[in-house]
Write a protein that holds these residues in place. Structure first.
Motif, PDB file in Angstrom:
ATOM      1  N   TYR A  43      -2.613  -7.729  -8.667  1.00  0.00           N
ATOM      2  CA  TYR A  43      -3.853  -8.247  -8.078  1.00  0.00           C
ATOM      3  C   TYR A  43      -3.721  -8.369  -6.563  1.00  0.00           C
ATOM      4  N   GLY A  44      -2.582  -8.865  -6.110  1.00  0.00           N
ATOM      5  CA  GLY A  44      -2.360  -8.999  -4.667  1.00  0.00           C
ATOM      6  C   GLY A  44      -2.403  -7.654  -3.955  1.00  0.00           C
ATOM      7  N   ASP A  45      -1.743  -6.662  -4.535  1.00  0.00           N
ATOM      8  CA  ASP A  45      -1.755  -5.320  -3.943  1.00  0.00           C
ATOM      9  C   ASP A  45      -3.168  -4.734  -3.937  1.00  0.00           C
ATOM     10  N   ASN A  46      -3.900  -4.951  -5.016  1.00  0.00           N
ATOM     11  CA  ASN A  46      -5.269  -4.445  -5.120  1.00  0.00           C
ATOM     12  C   ASN A  46      -6.169  -5.083  -4.069  1.00  0.00           C
ATOM     13  N   ILE A  47      -6.067  -6.393  -3.913  1.00  0.00           N
ATOM     14  CA  ILE A  47      -6.881  -7.096  -2.912  1.00  0.00           C
ATOM     15  C   ILE A  47      -6.508  -6.633  -1.510  1.00  0.00           C
ATOM     16  N   LYS A  48      -5.203  -6.489  -1.243  1.00  0.00           N
ATOM     17  CA  LYS A  48      -4.764  -6.033   0.083  1.00  0.00           C
ATOM     18  C   LYS A  48      -5.308  -4.637   0.385  1.00  0.00           C
ATOM     19  N   THR A  49      -5.251  -3.745  -0.598  1.00  0.00           N
ATOM     20  CA  THR A  49      -5.755  -2.385  -0.415  1.00  0.00           C
ATOM     21  C   THR A  49      -7.253  -2.401  -0.098  1.00  0.00           C
ATOM     22  N   PHE A  51      -9.018  -4.934   1.094  1.00  0.00           N
ATOM     23  CA  PHE A  51      -9.217  -5.585   2.384  1.00  0.00           C
ATOM     24  C   PHE A  51      -8.923  -4.624   3.530  1.00  0.00           C
ATOM     25  N   ASP A  52      -7.819  -3.877   3.412  1.00  0.00           N
ATOM     26  CA  ASP A  52      -7.472  -2.890   4.443  1.00  0.00           C
ATOM     27  C   ASP A  52      -8.565  -1.826   4.570  1.00  0.00           C
TER      28      ASP A  52
END
Length: 94
Positions: A43-49, A51-52
């Protein structure tokens, strides 16, 4: 309600639902903790992607807007100088 608040609420609810689902699954505690850790990372990686991607879109659109503004400003300056030259020509004729 703001769109960003709604999106964050939906993401939070989905994460909470997934965590609760994993907690109630019939599995060993160590496996459950590993699943929670892995899901959290996903989930963290997905949100970061995402957001970027949003930041990148905003930056590129901002650059386009600035370039468009500079182009329009240059056109206005040219039009102003043309009008000024025309006014001088009319003034010199009288």
């Amino acid at each position: 309600m703001k769109t960003s608040t709604t999106i964050l609420g939906i993401l939070g609810a989905a994460a909470a639902g997934a965590a609760i689902g994993v907690l109630f699954a019939p599995d060993k505690g160590s496996n459950t903790r590993k699943k929670i850790k892995d899901k959290s990372k996903d989930y963290g990686d997905n949100i970061k992607t995402k957001f970027d991607g949003i930041v990148s879109t905003i930056k590129s659109n901002g650059k386009e807007i600035i370039e468009d503004g500079k182009s329009k400003l240059a056109q206005v300056k040219d039009d102003f100088n043309t009008l000024k030259d025309d006014a001088k020509a009319v003034k010199s004729n009288y």
